[in-house]
Scaffold this motif. Sequence first.
Motif, PDB file in Angstrom:
ATOM      1  N   LEU A  31       0.881  -1.162   0.000  1.00 11.96           N
ATOM      2  CA  LEU A  31       0.000   0.000   0.000  1.00 11.96           C
ATOM      3  C   LEU A  31       0.915   1.207   0.000  1.00 11.96           C
ATOM      4  O   LEU A  31       1.782   1.336   0.858  1.00 11.96           O
ATOM      5  CB  LEU A  31      -0.889   0.005   1.248  1.00 11.96           C
ATOM      6  N   LEU A  32       0.727   2.090  -0.967  1.00 10.42           N
ATOM      7  CA  LEU A  32       1.600   3.245  -1.110  1.00 10.42           C
ATOM      8  C   LEU A  32       0.911   4.507  -0.603  1.00 10.42           C
ATOM      9  O   LEU A  32      -0.286   4.505  -0.309  1.00 10.42           O
ATOM     10  CB  LEU A  32       1.993   3.390  -2.578  1.00 10.42           C
ATOM     11  N   GLN A  33       1.678   5.590  -0.513  1.00 15.05           N
ATOM     12  CA  GLN A  33       1.140   6.857  -0.016  1.00 15.05           C
ATOM     13  C   GLN A  33       0.145   7.447  -1.004  1.00 15.05           C
ATOM     14  O   GLN A  33       0.397   7.449  -2.211  1.00 15.05           O
ATOM     15  CB  GLN A  33       2.274   7.861   0.234  1.00 15.05           C
ATOM     16  N   ASN A  34      -0.981   7.927  -0.468  1.00 13.86           N
ATOM     17  CA  ASN A  34      -1.981   8.557  -1.327  1.00 13.86           C
ATOM     18  C   ASN A  34      -1.395   9.802  -1.990  1.00 13.86           C
ATOM     19  O   ASN A  34      -0.400  10.369  -1.528  1.00 13.86           O
ATOM     20  CB  ASN A  34      -3.234   8.916  -0.522  1.00 13.86           C
ATOM     21  N   PHE A  35      -2.003  10.213  -3.098  1.00 12.20           N
ATOM     22  CA  PHE A  35      -1.574  11.445  -3.759  1.00 12.20           C
ATOM     23  C   PHE A  35      -2.798  12.183  -4.272  1.00 12.20           C
ATOM     24  O   PHE A  35      -3.750  11.540  -4.684  1.00 12.20           O
ATOM     25  CB  PHE A  35      -0.580  11.145  -4.892  1.00 12.20           C
ATOM     26  N   PRO A  36      -2.829  13.492  -4.190  1.00 13.94           N
ATOM     27  CA  PRO A  36      -1.882  14.289  -3.395  1.00 13.94           C
ATOM     28  C   PRO A  36      -2.130  14.099  -1.904  1.00 13.94           C
ATOM     29  O   PRO A  36      -3.180  13.627  -1.500  1.00 13.94           O
ATOM     30  CB  PRO A  36      -2.212  15.731  -3.813  1.00 13.94           C
ATOM     31  N   PRO A  46      -2.808   4.475  -4.177  1.00  9.33           N
ATOM     32  CA  PRO A  46      -2.130   3.481  -4.999  1.00  9.33           C
ATOM     33  C   PRO A  46      -1.703   2.243  -4.214  1.00  9.33           C
ATOM     34  O   PRO A  46      -1.461   2.307  -3.007  1.00  9.33           O
ATOM     35  CB  PRO A  46      -0.903   4.240  -5.516  1.00  9.33           C
ATOM     36  N   TYR A  47      -1.618   1.126  -4.927  1.00  6.02           N
ATOM     37  CA  TYR A  47      -1.205  -0.125  -4.297  1.00  6.02           C
ATOM     38  C   TYR A  47      -0.642  -1.066  -5.360  1.00  6.02           C
ATOM     39  O   TYR A  47      -0.808  -0.863  -6.555  1.00  6.02           O
ATOM     40  CB  TYR A  47      -2.373  -0.785  -3.545  1.00  6.02           C
ATOM     41  N   ALA A 115      -2.224  -3.524   5.316  1.00  2.22           N
ATOM     42  CA  ALA A 115      -1.319  -2.415   5.609  1.00  2.22           C
ATOM     43  C   ALA A 115      -2.143  -1.149   5.807  1.00  2.22           C
ATOM     44  O   ALA A 115      -3.227  -1.011   5.239  1.00  2.22           O
ATOM     45  CB  ALA A 115      -0.320  -2.222   4.475  1.00  2.22           C
ATOM     46  N   THR A 116      -1.604  -0.236   6.603  1.00  3.25           N
ATOM     47  CA  THR A 116      -2.288   1.012   6.921  1.00  3.25           C
ATOM     48  C   THR A 116      -1.318   2.175   6.735  1.00  3.25           C
ATOM     49  O   THR A 116      -0.144   2.064   7.068  1.00  3.25           O
ATOM     50  CB  THR A 116      -2.800   0.983   8.371  1.00  3.25           C
ATOM     51  N   ARG A 117      -1.849   3.285   6.219  1.00  2.00           N
ATOM     52  CA  ARG A 117      -1.082   4.526   6.053  1.00  2.00           C
ATOM     53  C   ARG A 117      -1.929   5.710   6.504  1.00  2.00           C
ATOM     54  O   ARG A 117      -3.139   5.602   6.619  1.00  2.00           O
ATOM     55  CB  ARG A 117      -0.663   4.729   4.599  1.00  2.00           C
TER      56      ARG A 117
END
Length: 123
Positions: A31-36, A46-47, A115-117
Amino acid sequence: DSVEDFGTPPYAVEPFGLRVTTLGQVKHTALLQNFPNPFNPETWLPYRLAADAPAALRIYNVQGEQIWELNLGTQKAGSYLTRETAAYWDGRDLFGEAVSSGLYVYTLEAGPFQATRRMVIVK
């Protein structure tokens, strides 16, 4: 002669005009960092999936209450990194109301992976 350590510079150099490219198969689910981020009023989450899996994204407020859910169904292994492929959130809760400014967390569950961000909405 000694080498002087200047430490980490107080600035970051960001690549301009580059796109993320994955060569071959995705090896790790992530799980990647949201944008923006911070965002207003919409964001993309994104993932990457290493294997086909049923996937769902959930967003929680700082009190731990679930405020939004997107069941993605069974997703194919691959990268979901762009505006066209990443999960989308319009900043509204389960009742269609715009959420307030603040810190939120989002969680991806894909098969056994979780996963959590964190993300921030600023109005």
